[in-house]
Design an enzyme around this catalytic site. Structure first.
Site, mmCIF file in Angstrom:
data_model
loop_
_atom_site.group_PDB
_atom_site.id
_atom_site.type_symbol
_atom_site.label_atom_id
_atom_site.label_comp_id
_atom_site.label_asym_id
_atom_site.label_seq_id
_atom_site.Cartn_x
_atom_site.Cartn_y
_atom_site.Cartn_z
ATOM 1 N N HIS A 151 0.836 -1.202 0.000
ATOM 2 C CA HIS A 151 0.000 0.000 0.000
ATOM 3 C C HIS A 151 0.872 1.253 0.000
ATOM 4 O O HIS A 151 1.851 1.321 0.745
ATOM 5 C CB HIS A 151 -0.926 0.008 1.214
ATOM 6 N N ARG A 431 -5.000 -10.334 -5.555
ATOM 7 C CA ARG A 431 -6.253 -9.604 -5.339
ATOM 8 C C ARG A 431 -6.674 -8.990 -6.663
ATOM 9 O O ARG A 431 -5.869 -8.401 -7.375
ATOM 10 C CB ARG A 431 -6.098 -8.512 -4.283
ATOM 11 N N GLU A 541 -16.157 -4.595 1.733
ATOM 12 C CA GLU A 541 -15.535 -3.333 2.152
ATOM 13 C C GLU A 541 -16.450 -2.133 2.144
ATOM 14 O O GLU A 541 -16.104 -1.098 2.698
ATOM 15 C CB GLU A 541 -14.270 -3.057 1.328
ATOM 16 N N ASP A 578 -12.077 1.278 3.295
ATOM 17 C CA ASP A 578 -13.134 1.702 2.378
ATOM 18 C C ASP A 578 -14.466 1.838 3.084
ATOM 19 O O ASP A 578 -15.284 2.688 2.719
ATOM 20 C CB ASP A 578 -13.233 0.729 1.201
ATOM 21 N N ARG A 616 -6.641 -3.843 7.632
ATOM 22 C CA ARG A 616 -6.502 -2.565 8.338
ATOM 23 C C ARG A 616 -5.370 -1.743 7.758
ATOM 24 O O ARG A 616 -4.313 -2.272 7.441
ATOM 25 C CB ARG A 616 -6.094 -2.806 9.795
ATOM 26 N N ARG A 749 -9.296 6.387 -4.260
ATOM 27 C CA ARG A 749 -9.049 5.312 -3.301
ATOM 28 C C ARG A 749 -8.979 5.902 -1.896
ATOM 29 O O ARG A 749 -8.747 7.095 -1.716
ATOM 30 C CB ARG A 749 -7.750 4.599 -3.649
HETATM 31 P P1 PGA Z 1 -7.167 -0.462 -0.802
HETATM 32 O O1 PGA Z 1 -6.745 -0.153 0.684
HETATM 33 O O2 PGA Z 1 -7.348 0.839 -1.506
HETATM 34 O O3 PGA Z 1 -6.032 -1.257 -1.313
HETATM 35 O O4 PGA Z 1 -8.416 -1.267 -0.726
HETATM 36 C C1 PGA Z 1 -7.212 0.963 1.286
HETATM 37 C C2 PGA Z 1 -6.389 1.283 2.512
HETATM 38 O O5 PGA Z 1 -5.611 0.451 2.972
HETATM 39 O O6 PGA Z 1 -6.552 2.382 3.029
#
Ligand code: PGA
Length: 953
Positions: A151, A431, A541, A578, A616, A749
């Site tokens: 991430h 994913r 999510e 999300d 998380r 996002r």
């Molecule tokens: P994602 O994760 O955009 O990969 O679903 C969101 C985040 O971790 O804040």
């Protein structure tokens, strides 16, 4: 020390931490003086813009002058000042990390009964009346998987992280007993690293590739966790033996690692089938290299000649096989030339065979990576079990001849590593977003002329999918013509089918909404003939999807084909970030809590073991919470010894970046999971549930009324925050939006959404809706109930404490500066309204927690934030000004120096406000140091921090 008085804040009592901070700052400033031609002038300039007073003490008139001063800075000066300030922040963080590691070490040396340590936890479980057998079995059955993800939230370059570690290391060394010469050497090292940091470009000049992201994950595994895990298992083993009378079985591991780096293709077209394949090969190559080295070292150590008969037979057979294996590799020939292996040395003979096979395994992946023909599978290892078998034979033989102490050395460590890391270090998850699978199936059904999958109802889809899942004929011809997007999805499934068994973990479906989303992936695995299909994991999510999750899962559990396929075990992923972006933090937290409760009960009803996978993030707005609290505040029964959780971006460095911290993190995961399993928190009262339903409802309505329903909100958001400019950051390989053409909040996002508001210190996503919810609950006469909930319900108190912690990092005056400088006049009232709401929210939280100031009892966190404000607040003022300058330039003719300043200020602010590593640290260390009676106090980490300051200061 030469006088650098202007940087002396006076009000802070000097302690070890302050001394270290001061020392590093001093080296930095001296370096700037020497390395920059106008260094003295720059240091004076920096001094003149520090904000030493706390915000409440800042006088409006001088603040006006202050803003003028910032506005009049030249671009070149703004750049140098931003660099100095953000380096000061960086060094303060390094000093603090070092301090916290030192605190744990000191406590250990003093023999203190550390909270959440294996020792403390097992002792307290016995005291609570849990039998040794129950504890032993719970530990043996425990399964924790930590999934490292790419991430884009780690702002710092890996180069600088390494330099920070070197600085921290030099500080530690300087605390040891040293000769004058050694002291001189370490002081030199400290100077060198600080100077090198100053002279290094802190900006990432290009976007990382997914392969580079994967390298980041491997370096943590290889450099820290590889060494930490055997140490941890030893500590756990000793403690288990002390309290239960039995040591851990040879095949024990409660910890495993997963990874998303190079496998997570959700909204990231840079992660292709080829990338995933290469990443898997590399991961196996690194594992083979590490095991090769260990086995080679073990071979050298196990020189014993006494052995059991079966060991002697195994050596004989191995010798014969080795003699017939020609030609030998040059490395093998060299080693035998060096060592020779006398026939009596059975352990060495057996291990030489293992070593050589591991070398070929390593070679196989080298060949695969470089596109050569690999050596045949039968001369290489595929699974960890194949390696464990001969090692176990050595172990048993050594034990049988009275050499348990020898067996329990490196040999046992290797066996444990094999159990923990397998032959791939970490299993890679894939994913992908659900719509990519329906698009693929739609292309197939359309090509076959049987209709459009996307146009079918859910019932028709499920019927089709089940029919095809049970059918024996192939669904798609090999040369099925399709567009590149569909081809990529099919290639991914084909690649997964070809990889060695055990390379991959879960196949996670993001934006999963209905049973067909899961069956679609099952079918695509079948279509490509995957003989070892991945487990398919729905990721729920959005709030509606979380609410519907039990219905979705129940429909699947009722399908006999599906029930057989999952073989009694179902993993379900929950998206914290999300869901918070969808409806606000309060509503998200409660929806997740309820979903976990219901999914756990539903699975029990269907005789299925439910494994919850928690997605998380690090920050509170993305579901972040200190590890122990996060685990303890889950509903009772939802963990039951099994935990899978993501470790993302900056949290990976915070949790595992240093060996001492990695050890504590693993220990806390283990003990928190054990405690939650054996002493689950009580279920909340019905009245509390009713109130929580109400709070979630009111807060989400308020949140959505601002974020979704207000037609001006998107414009306000884009104007007031650096959202548009985040593209310059090059943080991760994936784009910030799922749909690049669509400028809505929905398409953005969660990370940039939260990140942008964090920069302006409004941190809106973490608290919006909370004030209205509390106010209306009080209007309904629930004031005392709220207080009771806060005092007695871990889930609620943790949620409120985290919101209070975030509020402490907000700053209405700074948020106002962004509003004044960047937001078009007609939208400024929107910003003012939100800032007023922030002030109101602070008051409502204070009245609930009965605090006079935010985190009032949390002296150490206050110290942490107040020290940093002096540097961070000026950075904020500079950032707002730089954004104004940037936006006045044409997009194709932006001054690159302005972009550099922006990035440096973003990094500087993020290092303090955006992440909770330090906060995580505090909770880990303080909890460890606190002597508390359980239940009531164990969840109130934040409020107990004064005890820490007593200990530390
Ligand atoms: P994602 O994760 O955009 O990969 O679903 C969101 C985040 O971790 O804040």
């Amino acid at each position: 020390m030469p006088d650098i008085g202007p940087f002396d804040f006076g009000s802070v009592e000097p302690d070890e931490l302050d001394k270290d901070t001061e020392r590093l700052r001093h080296i930095l400033l001296e370096s700037v003086k020497v390395l920059e031609k106008d260094g003295d002038r720059l240091i004076n300039l920096v001094e003149s813009i520090l904000l030493k007073d706390q915000p409440s003490e800042r006088d409006p008139v001088s603040m006006e002058q202050y803003k003028q001063k910032i506005s009049s800075l030249s671009n070149a000066d703004a750049l140098s000042i931003s660099r100095i300030l953000s380096q000061c922040l960086n060094l303060a963080n390094v000093a603090e990390q070092h301090h916290l590691v030192r605190s744990v070490l000191k406590a250990n040396l003093a023999g203190e009964d550390l909270m959440y340590s294996c020792e403390h936890t097992l002792k307290s479980l016995i005291d609570e009346g849990i039998s040794p057998d129950t504890i032993y079995n719970a530990i043996c059955e425990q399964s924790i998987e930590l999934v490292l993800t790419a991430h884009p939230t780690q702002m710092m370059r890996r180069t600088l992280i390494a330099k920070n570690n070197a600085i921290g290391n030099a500080l530690s060394e300087l605390e040891k007993q040293l000769t004058d010469y050694e002291r001189f050497e370490w002081e030199e090292e400290l100077n060198r690293e600080v100077k090198a940091t100053w002279l290094t470009d802190e900006i990432r000049r290009k976007k990382p590739t997914p392969e580079e992201e994967a390298q980041g994950g491997w370096s943590i595994l290889e450099q820290n966790l590889w060494h930490t895990l055997p140490r941890f298992f030893r500590i756990l083993d000793r403690t288990v033996e002390k309290y239960t009378g039995r040591s851990l079985p040879l095949g024990f591991t409660n910890i495993r690692f997963g990874s998303w780096c190079g496998g997570d293709r959700d909204g990231n077209d840079n992660v292709t089938a080829d990338v995933t394949r290469q990443v898997c090969y590399f991961s196996r190559w690194i594992a083979a290299t590490l095991f090769y080295r260990e086995i080679d070292a073990l071979l050298f150590e196990l020189s014993m000649v006494k052995k059991t008969d079966s060991m002697a037979d195994a050596a004989l057979a191995a010798n014969e096989r080795r003699q017939s294996n020609k030609p030998k590799s040059i490395l093998t020939l060299y080693k035998e030339f060096r060592e020779g292996i006398p026939e009596k040395e059975a352990y060495r003979i057996v291990l030489a065979e293992v070593r050589d096979k591991m070398l070929l395994t390593k070679k196989k992946y080298e060949d695969l990576i470089s596109g050569q023909t690999p050596c045949p599978d039968d001369v290489c290892y595929e699974t960890a079990e194949e390696v464990i078998a001969p090692l176990k034979m050595c172990y048993d033989s050594l034990v049988a001849i009275g050499g348990k102490a020898i067996a329990d050395g490196r040999l046992l460590d290797i066996i444990r590593r094999l159990n923990c890391f397998g032959l791939n270090l970490s299993k890679l998850d894939i994913r992908q977003e659900s719509s990519r699978h329906s698009e693929t199936l739609d292309a197939i059904t359309t090509y076959l002329g049987i209709g459009s999958y996307n146009a079918w109802s859910e019932e028709q889809r499920v019927e089709f999918l089940l029919k095809e899942l049970e059918s024996k004929r192939p669904l798609i011809p090999v040369d099925f013509p399709c567009n590149p997007r569909v081809q990529e999805v099919i290639n991914t499934f084909r690649m997964a089918a070809e990889l060695p068994k055990d390379s991959l973990g879960a196949y996670v479906i993001s934006m999963c909404q209905k049973p067909s989303d899961i069956l679609a992936v099952e079918l695509l695995q079948k279509v490509v003939g995957n003989k070892h299909p991945q487990r398919v994991v729905p990721l729920f999510e959005m709030i509606d999807d979380l609410v519907r999750a039990p219905t979705t899962m129940e429909s699947l559990f009722n399908i006999p084909w599906y029930k057989k396929r999952i073989n009694g075990s179902q993993e379900i992923m929950l998206g914290y970030s999300d869901s918070a972006k969808d409806a606000g933090r309060l509503c998200s937290a409660w929806s997740l809590y309820k979903a976990q409760e219901i999914l756990t009960k539903l699975s029990e009803k269907h005789g299925v073991k439910c494994n919850l996978f928690h997605g998380r993030g690090g920050t509170v707005g993305r579901g972040g919470s200190p590890t122990y609290l996060a685990i303890q505040s889950q509903p009772g029964g939802s963990i039951n010894g099994r935990l899978r959780v993501t470790e993302q971006g900056e949290m990976i460095t915070a949790h595992y970046g240093q060996p001492g911290m990695a050890l504590r993190t693993i220990e806390v995961y283990t003990t928190a999971t054990l405690k939650q399993t054996l002493l689950p928190p009580p279920a909340p009262l019905d009245k509390w549930r009713e109130i929580m339903d109400f709070l979630a409802d009111v807060s989400s309505k308020k949140y959505r009324s601002v974020v979704r329903d207000d037609p001006n909100f998107v414009r306000y958001f884009r104007a007031s925050t650096p959202e548009r400019e985040l593209t310059h950051l090059n943080i991760g390989s994936r784009p910030a939006k799922r749909n690049v053409l669509n400028p809505t909040i929905e398409s953005l996002r969660a990370i940039p959404w939260i990140f942008s508001f964090t920069q302006t210190r409004l941190i809106l996503p973490a608290w919006l809706g909370v004030c209205d919810a509390f106010k209306e609950a009080i209007n309904k006469g629930w004031q005392q109930d709220l207080v009771d909930m806060y005092k007695n319900w871990p889930f609620f108190s943790t949620t409120v404490d985290l919101i209070e912690m975030v509020l402490m990092k907000t700053d209405p005056l700074i948020a106002l500066r962004y509003n004044d400088l960047l937001v078009p006049f007609e939208l400024q009232s929107k910003g003012k309204e939100l800032i007023d709401l922030l002030n109101e929210t602070v008051n409502s939280v204070l009245s609930l927690t009965s605090h006079e100031t935010l985190q009032q009892e949390n002296k150490l966190l206050q110290h942490f934030v107040s020290i940093r404000r002096a540097y961070m607040d000026p950075i904020n003022y500079i950032q707002a000004e730089i954004l104004r300058r940037l936006r006045s330039q044409h997009v194709d003719a932006m001054d690159p120096i302005l972009i550099d300043i922006l990035i440096i200020t973003i990094n500087g602010i993020a290092a303090v406000v955006n992440s909770v590593p330090a906060f995580q640290w505090y909770s880990l260390v303080t909890n460890l140091l606190l002597h508390v009676s359980e239940v009531v106090i164990k969840f109130k980490t934040l409020l107990l921090l004064p005890d820490l300051s007593d200990n530390l200061l």
